[in-house]
Design an enzyme around this catalytic site. Structure first.
Site, short mmCIF file in Angstrom:
data_model
loop_
_atom_site.label_atom_id
_atom_site.label_comp_id
_atom_site.label_asym_id
_atom_site.label_seq_id
_atom_site.Cartn_x
_atom_site.Cartn_y
_atom_site.Cartn_z
N LEU A 189 -27.65 69.97 84.25
CA LEU A 189 -28.36 69.01 83.43
C LEU A 189 -27.26 68.17 82.78
O LEU A 189 -26.36 68.72 82.14
CB LEU A 189 -29.22 69.73 82.38
CG LEU A 189 -30.29 68.95 81.65
CD1 LEU A 189 -31.27 68.29 82.62
CD2 LEU A 189 -31.06 69.85 80.71
N ASP A 190 -27.31 66.86 82.98
CA ASP A 190 -26.25 65.99 82.48
C ASP A 190 -26.01 66.19 80.99
O ASP A 190 -26.93 66.53 80.25
CB ASP A 190 -26.61 64.52 82.73
CG ASP A 190 -26.68 64.18 84.20
OD1 ASP A 190 -25.96 64.81 84.99
OD2 ASP A 190 -27.46 63.28 84.55
N ARG A 191 -24.81 65.89 80.57
CA ARG A 191 -24.43 66.03 79.16
C ARG A 191 -25.36 65.22 78.25
O ARG A 191 -25.69 65.64 77.15
CB ARG A 191 -22.98 65.59 78.98
CG ARG A 191 -22.40 65.93 77.63
CD ARG A 191 -20.95 65.58 77.58
NE ARG A 191 -20.82 64.14 77.50
CZ ARG A 191 -19.97 63.52 76.72
NH1 ARG A 191 -19.12 64.19 75.98
NH2 ARG A 191 -19.92 62.22 76.70
N SER A 207 -28.48 64.53 78.78
CA SER A 207 -29.88 64.93 78.93
C SER A 207 -30.08 66.22 78.15
O SER A 207 -29.14 66.96 77.88
CB SER A 207 -30.23 65.16 80.41
OG SER A 207 -30.08 63.96 81.13
#
Length: 182
Positions: free
Chosen positions: A43-45, A47
């Protein structure tokens, strides 16, 4: 073991920061003290939301590998209000710079109830409305939801992964985790 974690904004989906020398970005180790578990996917930083961690390699592959087509549900706050035509093009699949996406579910939704404040808050513009979308995908291209909403002309302001398959972040505040049933 399976852990459901509500990843806060700005936290890396890994246990160590292998970025720039001297970097002190928060990682999973700031929140989770269980040995031997690893994220099932990323999960992107920038997000937020559900991240599953497990010590079972087969389960990790089943959750993370797009060939298993496990549905993931996201709540996306976007700039502007997409019309029905934009939503229909999203549902059919879009052409991104790395190829076409599979068809995806999308619908407008009311702002999520009991949603926590983001730190830092998103940038609001008085002259541009925003709206919330529920997005359901069965693939996992890099930054896919953000790229798809941008492709229909509605950049993502805030992105929260609500569920992966049968698991959700229901009842988890940002930074909290619990053991989940297998």
């Amino acid at each position: 073991m399976l852990i459901a974690f509500n990843k806060p904004f700005g936290v890396l989906s890994q246990f160590t920061d292998k970025g720039l020398a001297g970097s002190k970005r928060p990682t999973l180790s700031n929140y989770i003290d269980q040995a031997g578990v690893y994220p099932a996917g990323r999960l992107d930083r920038d997000s937020e939301g559900l991240l599953l961690l497990t010590d079972d390699g087969k389960l990790q592959a089943r959750i993370a590998d797009p060939k298993h087509k496990m549905e993931k549900t996201y709540w996306a706050q976007v700039e502007g209000v997409p019309d029905d035509e934009a939503l229909e093009s999203f549902r059919k699949g879009l052409m991104l710079n790395d190829g076409p996406t599979r068809p995806a579910g999308i619908q407008r939704m009311d702002p999520p109830e009991a949603l926590w404040e983001r730190d830092p808050p998103i940038r609001y513009r008085k002259s541009v409305p925003d709206c919330w979308l529920e997005v359901r995908l069965r693939e996992g291209k890099n930054r896919q939801v953000r790229r798809m909403t941008a492709a229909i002309g509605h950049p993502t302001l805030r992105l929260i992964r609500y569920s992966i398959g049968e698991w959700s972040l229901e009842g988890l505040a940002p930074g909290e985790w619990r053991e989940a049933s297998l």
